[in-house]
Design an enzyme around this catalytic site. Structure first.
Site, short mmCIF file in Angstrom:
data_model
loop_
_atom_site.label_atom_id
_atom_site.label_comp_id
_atom_site.label_asym_id
_atom_site.label_seq_id
_atom_site.Cartn_x
_atom_site.Cartn_y
_atom_site.Cartn_z
N PHE A 123 38.20 42.46 38.09
CA PHE A 123 39.60 42.75 37.81
C PHE A 123 40.30 43.10 39.13
O PHE A 123 39.79 43.92 39.91
CB PHE A 123 39.75 43.88 36.78
CG PHE A 123 41.19 44.03 36.37
CD1 PHE A 123 41.77 43.12 35.50
CD2 PHE A 123 41.99 45.03 36.90
CE1 PHE A 123 43.12 43.21 35.17
CE2 PHE A 123 43.33 45.13 36.56
CZ PHE A 123 43.89 44.22 35.69
N ASP A 192 33.45 50.12 36.11
CA ASP A 192 34.77 50.13 35.48
C ASP A 192 34.57 49.76 34.01
O ASP A 192 34.13 48.65 33.68
CB ASP A 192 35.68 49.12 36.19
CG ASP A 192 37.10 49.09 35.60
OD1 ASP A 192 37.28 49.54 34.45
OD2 ASP A 192 38.01 48.59 36.29
N TYR A 217 44.50 52.81 27.56
CA TYR A 217 45.49 52.15 26.70
C TYR A 217 44.99 50.92 25.98
O TYR A 217 45.77 50.24 25.34
CB TYR A 217 46.78 51.85 27.48
CG TYR A 217 46.66 51.04 28.75
CD1 TYR A 217 46.47 49.66 28.70
CD2 TYR A 217 46.78 51.64 29.98
CE1 TYR A 217 46.39 48.91 29.86
CE2 TYR A 217 46.69 50.89 31.16
CZ TYR A 217 46.50 49.53 31.09
OH TYR A 217 46.41 48.79 32.24
N LYS A 218 43.72 50.61 26.13
CA LYS A 218 43.17 49.43 25.44
C LYS A 218 42.53 49.89 24.12
O LYS A 218 43.22 50.27 23.19
CB LYS A 218 42.18 48.72 26.36
CG LYS A 218 42.85 48.20 27.65
CD LYS A 218 41.83 47.53 28.57
CE LYS A 218 42.47 47.13 29.89
NZ LYS A 218 43.47 46.06 29.75
N ARG A 378 42.69 34.34 25.64
CA ARG A 378 41.80 35.48 25.37
C ARG A 378 42.16 36.12 24.04
O ARG A 378 43.31 36.54 23.85
CB ARG A 378 41.96 36.49 26.51
CG ARG A 378 40.96 37.62 26.48
CD ARG A 378 41.18 38.57 27.62
NE ARG A 378 42.33 39.44 27.40
CZ ARG A 378 42.65 40.48 28.16
NH1 ARG A 378 41.93 40.76 29.22
NH2 ARG A 378 43.70 41.23 27.88
#
Lengths: 419, 419
Positions: A123, A192, A217-218, A378
């Site tokens: 990422f 991560d 926030y996921k 995705r």
């Protein structure tokens, strides 16, 4: 297919939890791995924080509403979701900022070493934070492919920094094996967990991990731009302190350079000299964001109630059901996620040169998935609030869009999304 | 005194704005310089962000509700309050984290220099952030007293870092003179405006300032732990880019090491290499905190509506009225703030060995001020929502507490506050 979905929903022990989320009518939301849905409890909690704690309590709420302990309290609640002890986790800042702290901490703990090892396509913010320390003249970034990682760890490697579940493909690293490999060469590891936490079971302590960060926030449903969290293994927090150990050239104790007042041993003594707080508190920098942390706490509470093991099992059933529906419909999209569900996170990613337009066409039909440049569609499964009927509908629409080439319509090709 | 207060309130053109804040019944709040009061509009705004933008819009709100531009939009609204251009200010992270970015940026722009000059007793997090870079081996902290600052700037000074208005005493630095003095020696300046923004008029551009940071949760009423802001003069943002200039030993362009994905020129290209965004955007690190930024925007809107010049004038009247009331009551507390109101911020600080107990005794009577260790009673004036009647009541209670030695009561001596 619809009948099969009905039967699966009827048998789903997590089905009642859907009611605990605010979900827009008629939408199938397959982007909970980008921004998790709003828990109904969060609305109540934030209303109380805003009107009572801030509005009525004002400055007194730092003590009386325990704002002062919120980073630690939320961290302690995240801890069981990642196989950590409560005192090893703290909620604060963004994932990016926490990455910087921990990469810098690793460099200070391995003073003779400069290399931060990662993989291309990690990422971006993970790599950019290495590059930030590189620009400071403190680190050297080394990127090698997935297959070459183990062999590339050498005696200049201070840290192996990887995202556990790849944001684009969903591919999952073998955390235990890579952590062990790094330790054998004297390197530290930083995982991560942004696409793992709240979605897949994790065992940081059992796997002897050094550091981790993750996103609020996921899957944790902490709200847009929620605070992130950071994990430091107890053995590093317990090491004898001394803020400049790394600089003095010894195998240093744990310290991090964003040494703000909330990470001080006695913030309200207002001393001129920084003295790191004992334990995980020294990860804090500035004043904690109370609105964001309160929302995150409500999200974490709900995910913890449901339980990561059950979410993970339902996620397998959902992604395999989608694959089976697509197969039944004769839709042969190219899967780039691992076919074995135990080797991937809670998502399926498909490669298609028209992925952007396909994603837009799905959105126009009320199915929100995600596009990841240049060519990935995705679809994320947040099993806390998804139904198998949602999955069947997704398969039908996706199949129809592909067979009718609905994505060819100009409007879907031109629109550009930012996220 | 009560009559005088009544007349002053009747003549106060800012009096109507008090209605736009949620204020607890019966409380006199003299701690708006620690945590500003809740604007009523903020409740509505946050309710809409939570229920509509997050709950209904979900991921789509990054575009459709313009979350993606929130750091820049809030920054642009703060700009006129500090005498800056909209494109020079961005709202993000905490004051501490922004200090780190800008101190590091200054070091990279002055590669031959290592000294960061400040004063003892500056707000701790400002010094701790210098010390964080010192621990990284990149900076050398030099602290000299207020009077010696100008003379201490030398050709090793990369940056002069000062808080414009001292958090404890309220003493105001001469921003123009010190900025000029730093520039004459080739040093940059970074002003911490935490106790200035929204309280006193500022002219960063006109005074040729290089960098500034400030707090969102004090006079800007952005809520507990609100995001902070950062200012970079346009001339530095315009300088030719090149992320590693500082390291290459040239007079570098502006860059900062917390180079997260939101500060990238094209965050959603997901490129492996960091390329700083043009302009102020490169100050961003991680995903922006939408709840916090939304609350901050509502606070900034209200303060901008009222106008800093008018707030500043009313603040003078309020603090001078308190001094006059105390004098009338024969209460001779030792003022440590400058007696000349044009030389101090929007506060009065008094030194007393029993300051902590006095502060507690005031709180017990519904007057919330602040204690700053070891011996300062700090009374802040947020003129947006304070009345002159509040000031008269404060003078009476304070005078009574001192003359009756009410602070001697055990409960006031023992209780320890954290903020």
């Amino acid at each position: 297919m619809r009948d099969e979905a009905k039967a699966l929903d009827a048998a789903d022990e997590l089905a009642p939890f859907r009611e605990r989320f605010h979900l827009p009518e008629g939408i199938v939301y397959l982007d909970g791995n980008s921004l998790g849905a709003l828990p109904k409890q969060t609305k109540k909690r934030l209303n109380s924080v805003i009107c009572e704690e801030w509005g009525e309590g004002l400055i007194r709420s730092w003590n009386e509403a325990d704002w002062i302990d919120l980073p630690q309290r939320v961290g302690a609640k995240i801890a069981p979701l990642i196989g950590a002890k409560p005192e090893e986790v703290i909620a604060c800042d963004s994932t990016s900022v926490n990455l910087f702290k921990l990469i810098a901490a690793a460099l200070a703990m391995r003073p003779g070493r400069r290399t931060i090892l990662s993989e291309p396509g990690n990422f971006p913010t993970d790599l950019y934070m290495i590059q930030g320390l590189e620009a400071q003249g403190l680190a050297r970034q080394k990127l090698v492919s997935y297959q070459e990682l183990e062999a590339a760890i050498d005696d200049d490697t201070a840290l192996l920094l990887l995202t556990h579940i790849h944001y684009k493909t969903g591919r999952m690293h073998d955390m235990a094996r890579l952590t062990k490999a790094a330790h054998e060469k004297g390197a530290l590891v930083l995982w991560d967990l942004s696409h793992s936490v709240g979605a897949v079971p994790l065992e940081l302590d059992a796997k002897n991990v050094d550091f981790a960060v993750g996103c609020g926030y996921k899957y944790l449903c902490g709200g847009p731009g929620a605070p992130a969290f950071a994990y430091v293994a107890q053995r590093h927090l317990d090491a004898p302190q001394g803020f400049r150990d790394g600089v003095n050239g010894q195998q240093g104790a744990f310290s991090q350079p964003l040494s703000g007042w909330f990470g001080h041993a006695a913030p309200f003594a207002f001393d001129d000299s920084y003295e790191p707080a004992p334990g995980i508190d020294r990860l804090l920098a500035g004043t904690p964001p109370i609105l964001g942390l309160s929302a995150l706490e409500a999200g974490v509470d709900l995910i913890a109630d449901i339980g990561v093991e059950r979410l993970w099992q339902k996620s397998h059933r959902m992604s395999e059901f989608l694959r089976s529906c697509l197969a039944q419909l004769g839709c042969d999209l190219e899967l780039v996620s691992p076919a074995d569900p135990s080797l991937r996170g809670s998502q399926l990613s498909f490669q298609h040169e028209e992925a952007f337009a396909i994603c837009q066409a799905l959105i126009a039909r009320g199915i929100i998935g995600d596009f990841r440049a240049p060519d990935i569609l995705r679809l994320g499964f947040a099993p806390a609030y998804l139904t198998f009927a949602d999955i069947a509908r997704t398969a039908e629409e996706l199949s129809d869009i592909l067979s009718t080439r609905a994505f060819d319509r100009l409007e879907f090709r031109q629109r550009r999304a930012v996220t």
